[in-house]
Design a protein around this motif. Structure first.
Motif, PDB file in Angstrom:
ATOM      1  N   ILE A  63       9.150 -55.519 -50.972  1.00 26.80           N
ATOM      2  CA  ILE A  63      10.500 -55.079 -51.392  1.00 26.80           C
ATOM      3  C   ILE A  63      10.291 -53.935 -52.322  1.00 26.80           C
ATOM      4  N   GLY A  64       9.155 -53.611 -52.956  1.00 27.29           N
ATOM      5  CA  GLY A  64       8.882 -52.337 -53.625  1.00 27.29           C
ATOM      6  C   GLY A  64       8.753 -51.445 -52.645  1.00 27.29           C
ATOM      7  N   SER A  81       7.770 -48.186 -57.930  1.00 26.65           N
ATOM      8  CA  SER A  81       8.416 -49.254 -57.154  1.00 26.65           C
ATOM      9  C   SER A  81       7.377 -49.990 -56.234  1.00 26.65           C
ATOM     10  N   THR A  82       6.190 -49.445 -55.716  1.00 23.07           N
ATOM     11  CA  THR A  82       5.102 -49.905 -54.961  1.00 23.07           C
ATOM     12  C   THR A  82       3.936 -50.475 -55.528  1.00 23.07           C
ATOM     13  N   LYS A  83       3.680 -50.039 -56.880  1.00 28.05           N
ATOM     14  CA  LYS A  83       2.461 -50.529 -57.404  1.00 28.05           C
ATOM     15  C   LYS A  83       2.592 -51.386 -58.945  1.00 28.05           C
ATOM     16  N   GLY A  84       3.927 -50.730 -59.646  1.00 32.21           N
ATOM     17  CA  GLY A  84       4.224 -51.207 -60.854  1.00 32.21           C
ATOM     18  C   GLY A  84       5.315 -52.245 -61.320  1.00 32.21           C
ATOM     19  N   SER A  93      13.998 -50.765 -61.361  1.00 28.42           N
ATOM     20  CA  SER A  93      15.311 -51.142 -61.064  1.00 28.42           C
ATOM     21  C   SER A  93      15.517 -51.642 -59.519  1.00 28.42           C
ATOM     22  N   PHE A  94      15.452 -50.778 -58.586  1.00 24.88           N
ATOM     23  CA  PHE A  94      15.559 -51.232 -57.208  1.00 24.88           C
ATOM     24  C   PHE A  94      14.748 -52.232 -56.314  1.00 24.88           C
ATOM     25  N   PRO A  95      13.244 -52.458 -56.839  1.00 27.85           N
ATOM     26  CA  PRO A  95      12.690 -53.810 -56.251  1.00 27.85           C
ATOM     27  C   PRO A  95      13.252 -54.772 -57.007  1.00 27.85           C
TER      28      PRO A  95
END
Length: 500
Positions: A140-141, A321-324, A379-381
């Motif tokens: 999802i990230g 978003s992809t890692k944290g 926020s988005f993920p």
């Protein structure tokens, strides 16, 4: 290679293919904006007709997302994705070949239809591919990064292509991406059979009410800046849209095979996340639109320079978003991470509202970009995961379509509200004797204040409505075991929450 590694690699490739398709659609939203002045001169558009280059895309896109998501549940989500990507790619070719206003506007309408068909099911497909919580959160990230940061990439790419080549290439660039996406998706993206049209009849009257109501609503919204909120056209169209959408909801509650099962709204997270999403969009759209205008119209940046100005936010958003975001959601809960991200978005927007006419990048733009990149990355993920947390595999397409509809229609509403108040403030300042740049900047400031206030209200809504769903430690520890089970197993999702 072990079965678990093979399954993980297969799903990862499928994720990247789906996100590649989403990137193409998201890029189109901003890549066209940078070419509008050139398009106006090349095809002799009037100021009024030029808006249809955008509106002809937004109206079918916003109107068809939910219907496309539900039909994807019935006929198969991969099939719907392939149809959408194929139509979008073909329409992009027509756009690039356009030599008249009519051809370009018609092709943009087809692009909007294709974009709705393809994007409506992507998030649902990702959710059904990934069952293990950490892997799902990371996926999802990646999706959230593409969906949210692709706009700033479009600004940079659009300026580059328009300046170096021609406006035709902002559409031609979609062709290799689209063809590659369709070919790879057909071979490598897993296909989950749909529910079937025979057992689940399509509610044609409901589909007409839903699509018509949403299209009319989007048409009314995109005309607000020119017509005004209190105009006969805006109020009349809003009334028609309200009647159609109300009739649709009533019908869905009564028929045996609803197009939109209302049970999906029993989940506080599904309902709440789609509402809170408006606050995130208000903050981000205010920066994308008014921040880009500030850099271009007040500081005098070129299209390429505007894209580069947004690059730090894009890079930070991608990394977070992809890692944290997922590790933080596991530790603190997605609701708390979302509230923290929204707080950073509010701070970034308010900081931008202090930018003067003679501002500089290092002092007035870069700090806001860093805060917004970090805030949006968190926020988005979280909000995407919460919005999908109450959907079953059978309804993942409609849940995905609902999220995308909230993003498109909610974003259009937020931008129309902000643009209206900004224009009113600019006019008032001009009448009071302010210079053109000072009046324009004052209008931008009002838009930022309102956007920050909406995002702040979203923090309150998240605290009151959303339910925190922390990932159990055991689930994280057994990630490898679950991945092994996923190799050939069917995917299931949590049942709807019955919480009031």
């Amino acid at each position: 290679m072990s079965p678990a590694d093979t399954a993980h690699r297969r799903d990862r490739i499928a994720l990247y293919i789906l996100c590649l398709g989403m990137l193409m659609i998201v890029l189109d939203g901003t890549i066209v904006n940078t070419a509008l002045p050139v398009l106006k001169d090349s095809l002799n558009f009037s100021d009024g007709n030029l808006t249809w280059v955008l509106n002809a895309y937004l109206i079918p896109f916003g109107g068809l997302l939910m219907l496309s998501g539900r039909i994807g549940d019935l006929i198969g989500q991969r099939r719907m994705f392939l149809w959408g990507m194929s139509l979008f790619t073909f329409a992009s070719l027509l756009c690039g070949l356009a030599e008249s206003q009519e051809m370009l506007i018609g092709a943009r309408f087809l692009q909007g239809v294709g974009g709705a068909l393809g994007s409506s099911v992507i998030l649902g497909m990702i959710i059904t591919m990934y069952k293990e919580p950490r892997a799902q959160g990371e996926a999802i990230g990646v999706y959230s990064f593409v969906a949210s940061a692709g706009g700033s990439v479009g600004l940079l790419l659009g300026g580059l292509l328009t300046d170096v080549l021609s406006w035709h290439w902002i559409f031609f660039v979609n062709l290799p991406i689209g063809v590659a996406t369709v070919v790879l998706a057909k071979r490598l993206v897993p296909d989950r059979p749909g529910l079937g049209l025979k057992e689940n009849k399509v509610d044609v009257p409901g589909a007409a009410m839903l699509t018509g109501g949403l299209m009319i609503a989007v048409y009314a919204i995109v005309g607000v800046e020119k017509q005004g909120w209190g105009s006969t056209q805006t109020l009349g169209l809003a009334a028609v849209a309200a009647v159609l959408l109300t009739g649709f909801v009533v019908r869905q509650a009564r028929i045996a095979h609803p197009l939109l099962p209302l049970r999906i709204f029993r989940s506080r997270n599904v309902t709440g996340a789609n509402l809170v999403l408006l606050g995130v969009l208000a903050g981000m759209f205010s920066i994308f639109f008014f921040g880009a205008r500030y850099a271009g119209e007040i500081l005098g940046y070129s299209p390429i320079e505007i894209g580069l100005a947004f690059l730090p936010m894009t890079l930070l958003l991608g990394g977070v978003s992809t890692k944290g975001a997922q590790p933080m959601a596991e530790r603190f809960g997605p609701r708390n991470v979302l509230m923290g991200g929204l707080t950073l978005i509010v701070a970034g927007v308010l900081l931008f509202s202090l930018a003067p006419v003679d501002g500089s990048y290092a002092v007035n733009i870069l700090p806001s970009m860093l805060l917004l990149g970090l805030g949006a990355g968190l926020s988005f993920p979280s909000i995407m995961g919460l919005a999908m947390s109450g959907s079953t595999p059978e309804d993942s397409g409609i849940a995905s379509g609902l999220v995308n509809t909230s993003m498109q229609v909610g974003g259009a509403i937020a931008l129309s509200v902000l643009a209206t108040f900004a224009a009113e403030r600019t006019t008032a300042k001009l009448e009071a004797g302010a210079t053109d740049l000072a009046a324009l900047n004052a209008g931008f400031h009002v838009a930022f204040y309102i956007a920050a206030a909406i995002a702040a209200l979203a923090i309150v809504a998240a605290a009151l409505v959303l339910q925190d769903e922390r990932v159990p430690a055991a689930a994280v520890d057994t990630a490898d075991a679950v991945q092994l089970e996923r190799a050939d197993a069917d995917v299931s999702l949590p049942a709807y929450s019955e919480a009031a």
